[in-house]
Design an enzyme around this catalytic site. Structure first.
Site, PDB file in Angstrom:
ATOM      1  N   LYS A 116      46.344 -10.338  49.437  1.00 58.40           N
ATOM      2  CA  LYS A 116      47.222 -10.961  49.904  1.00 58.40           C
ATOM      3  C   LYS A 116      48.410 -11.559  48.771  1.00 58.40           C
ATOM      4  O   LYS A 116      49.476 -11.925  48.683  1.00 58.40           O
ATOM      5  CB  LYS A 116      46.953 -11.917  50.773  1.00 58.40           C
ATOM      6  CG  LYS A 116      46.724 -11.305  52.181  1.00 58.40           C
ATOM      7  CD  LYS A 116      46.006 -12.890  52.300  1.00 58.40           C
ATOM      8  CE  LYS A 116      45.488 -12.802  53.952  1.00 58.40           C
ATOM      9  NZ  LYS A 116      45.604 -11.840  54.844  1.00 58.40           N
ATOM     10  N   GLU A 200      49.816 -22.288  50.330  1.00 57.70           N
ATOM     11  CA  GLU A 200      50.825 -22.039  50.923  1.00 57.70           C
ATOM     12  C   GLU A 200      52.015 -23.374  52.098  1.00 57.70           C
ATOM     13  O   GLU A 200      50.820 -23.518  52.389  1.00 57.70           O
ATOM     14  CB  GLU A 200      51.138 -20.540  52.097  1.00 57.70           C
ATOM     15  CG  GLU A 200      51.729 -19.914  52.641  1.00 57.70           C
ATOM     16  CD  GLU A 200      50.899 -18.244  52.751  1.00 57.70           C
ATOM     17  OE1 GLU A 200      51.077 -16.977  52.243  1.00 57.70           O
ATOM     18  OE2 GLU A 200      50.947 -17.837  54.038  1.00 57.70           O
ATOM     19  N   HIS A 235      42.645 -17.928  65.077  1.00 61.47           N
ATOM     20  CA  HIS A 235      43.951 -17.170  64.528  1.00 61.47           C
ATOM     21  C   HIS A 235      43.633 -15.420  64.324  1.00 61.47           C
ATOM     22  O   HIS A 235      44.068 -14.595  64.107  1.00 61.47           O
ATOM     23  CB  HIS A 235      43.682 -17.217  62.751  1.00 61.47           C
ATOM     24  CG  HIS A 235      44.116 -18.634  61.802  1.00 61.47           C
ATOM     25  ND1 HIS A 235      45.006 -19.460  62.648  1.00 61.47           N
ATOM     26  CD2 HIS A 235      43.149 -19.290  61.780  1.00 61.47           C
ATOM     27  CE1 HIS A 235      45.198 -20.892  61.868  1.00 61.47           C
ATOM     28  NE2 HIS A 235      43.690 -20.750  61.538  1.00 61.47           N
ATOM     29  N   ARG A 292      47.405   0.487  58.972  1.00 62.99           N
ATOM     30  CA  ARG A 292      46.473   0.914  59.470  1.00 62.99           C
ATOM     31  C   ARG A 292      47.290   0.895  61.217  1.00 62.99           C
ATOM     32  O   ARG A 292      48.461  -0.052  60.864  1.00 62.99           O
ATOM     33  CB  ARG A 292      45.541   0.756  59.798  1.00 62.99           C
ATOM     34  CG  ARG A 292      45.228  -1.755  60.140  1.00 62.99           C
ATOM     35  CD  ARG A 292      44.084  -1.850  59.991  1.00 62.99           C
ATOM     36  NE  ARG A 292      43.978  -3.528  59.950  1.00 62.99           N
ATOM     37  CZ  ARG A 292      44.780  -4.154  60.562  1.00 62.99           C
ATOM     38  NH1 ARG A 292      44.622  -3.049  62.415  1.00 62.99           N
ATOM     39  NH2 ARG A 292      44.850  -5.443  60.591  1.00 62.99           N
TER      40      ARG A 292
END
Ligand code: ADP
Ligand code: ADP
Ligand code: MG
Length: 494
Positions: A116, A200, A235, A292
């Site tokens: 990430k 973040e 999540h 994917r």
């Protein structure tokens, strides 16, 4: 040309991929563990090969063994599905080295997007908006504290190698920061063998909106519109839809362009999903790229009329994309509900048992992507998702109505599922108005959403196959049915 494709997966997605491959005239090679010997994905395949070993690492996560079977079976390509080895760059590379086509993006793109931090850096260079944050070295506590302060609390600590919502910690004040960084790093090390984390800005009341992209080997890139996936537990998505009730044509254009920009920068080939987090004021930020086929791909198939697995296969065969951006449109509305073997009122505890009754709803605009059939047993060894129920209709409200009906007609006895919670979500005024965000299920507890199954719902759920009115001749059927009701906790004395 190809004759055979091995599917390196199990469950509903292996069954789903089998359908398209067989329709294309290709033979399907399934693989299975001892526990899966009689699984549906094995029964629908043209041939099935046993995997030696018992653990996931020895079987479905074992590149060497899977490639060896593919070679022995005479397959030309491998479809990895989602999960398992689908985002494993060394596996994609090993397939190529063995002369097998990996149906997915190139190994270097998979590797870059699996990190990430690298993904965010690449997107920043490409001019795609990313969540404000800090990706520096975690070794210096001073630097972390300074970074979090400049980002502004609350912040989210995330794992570079993260996935499935793991390795994430919300931090609302400086006092919690360092322990959250340590906790996230520990969890990430355990789950991914990679302890790197980053920080973040925590976007408040956001939506999760993602774009389906496709790139071919000839430099063409298209997007197939968005999917709204804001209804999540821990999540993880449980209800998805397309189009998003929040996205205006202008926002769709802007986000679609950002997704295409992301794909072009990466030289992306095959199917991918660019995930964004969107603030209430419509500001959108890049989250990650999933390299994917996505669980929720059916809602895109319903509204675009395209078979995404077929597109994946054709691209992997070197064919150009069959259509350009201007030929793609979203028609009507599609919703997907993930049917899990779990108990939402008991902390989403996975449920096990035998599916004494499994009866799927049928009708126009109703699709069930299922990994099980009646009589199958459900264990704890694999993902608890049993099936996906998808409805399509000309408007969002009609697609919801149809889903509500279909959920009531999905008869499952013998294993606890989350269908009552799904029904509660669909019935909720916020969901009906399309006013949801990723905190929907935290704000509204499962308990508050689940209503007691009414007598009508119990009757609806009763499969006609086992129901018969009491009479001398069908006493057996009645007694079997009441046993099933009791097992499913639906029995009430009149
Ligand atoms: P994963 O790889 O686990 O899917 P993501 O980065 O895609 O990780 O995030 C998963 C979910 O976590 C998102 O759908 C969203 O609900 C939440 N999330 C992630 N980043 C943020 C953020 N910066 N602010 C608020 N919520 C976030
Ligand atoms: P249009 O004007 O029909 O939208 P463009 O040439 O502007 O077509 O391309 C729009 C998108 O479609 C671009 O991302 C491009 O890469 C892709 N594209 C263009 N030509 C093709 C093709 N023959 N096959 C598949 N995709 C294409
Ligand atoms: Mg994600």
């Amino acid at each position: 040309m190809w004759q055979k494709v091995l599917i390196a997966n199990r469950g509903e997605i292996a069954v789903r991929i089998t359908q398209t491959l067989q329709a294309m005239g290709l033979r399907v090679v399934a693989i299975y563990t001892p526990m899966d010997a009689d699984a549906l994905h094995v029964r629908v395949a043209d041939e099935a090969w046993p995997l030696a070993g018992n653990t996931l690492k020895e079987t479905y996560l074992n590149p060497a063994q899977i490639i060896q079977i593919a070679k022995q079976a005479g397959a030309q390509a491998i479809h990895p599905g989602y999960g398992f080895l689908s985002e494993n760059a060394p596996f994609a590379q090993a397939c190529a080295d063995a002369g097998l086509v990996f149906i997915g993006p190139s190994p270097d793109v998979i590797e870059a997007m699996g990190d990430k931090i690298i993904a965010k850096q690449k997107m920043t260079e490409a001019g795609v908006p990313v969540v404000p944050g800090w990706t520096g070295e975690v070794s210096s506590t001073k630097a972390i504290e300074k970074a979090a302060k400049s980002i502004g609390y609350p912040v989210l600590v995330k794992a570079a190698a993260g996935g499935g919502g793991k390795g994430m910690r919300l931090v609302s004040s400086p006092a919690e920061l360092l322990s959250a960084v340590e906790g996230a790093a520990r969890e990430a090390e355990k789950a991914f063998g990679d302890a790197r984390v980053f920080i973040e800005k925590y976007i408040e009341s956001p939506r999760h909106i993602e774009f389906q992209i496709f790139g071919d080997a000839h430099g063409h890139v298209i997007h197939l519109g968005e999917r709204e996936c804001s209804i999540q537990r821990r999540h993880q998505k449980i209800v998805e839809e397309s189009p998003s009730p929040f996205v205006t044509p202008e926002l769709r254009e802007a986000m679609g362009q950002a997704a295409i920009q992301a794909a072009k920068t990466l030289g992306y080939t095959n199917a991918g999903t660019v995930e964004f987090i969107v603030a209430p004021d419509q500001t959108f930020y890049f989250l990650e790229v999933n390299t994917r086929l996505q669980v929720e791909h059916p809602v895109t198939e319903c509204v675009t009329g395209l078979d995404l697995v077929r597109l994946q296969v054709e691209i992997a065969q070197g064919k150009p994309l069959p259509l350009t951006q201007s030929q793609i449109s979203q028609r009507g509305h599609a919703i997907e509900c993930r049917i899990y073997a779990e108990d939402p009122s008991n902390g989403f505890l996975p449920a096990t048992g035998t599916l004494n009754v499994w009866n799927e709803p049928k009708g126009p605009g109703i699709r069930v992507d299922s990994g099980v059939e009646q009589g199958d047993s459900v264990g704890v060894h694999f993902d608890p998702m049993l099936a996906k129920l998808i409805t399509w209709d000309s408007s969002r409200s009609q697609a919801i109505e149809k889903m509500s009906w279909a959920l009531r007609r999905l008869a499952v006895l013998g294993v606890t599922t989350n269908t009552a919670l799904l029904q509660g979500i669909l019935d909720h005024p916020e969901f009906r108005q399309g006013e949801t965000d990723t905190h929907f299920l935290q704000r509204l507890s499962p308990e508050s959403l689940i209503s007691e199954p009414s007598e009508a719902i119990v009757m609806d759920a009763l499969p006609l196959a086992t129901f018969a009115p009491p009479s001398q001749t069908n006493q057996t059927a009645v007694s079997e049915t009441s046993t099933l009701w009791k097992q499913a906790g639906l029995w009430r004395n009149a």
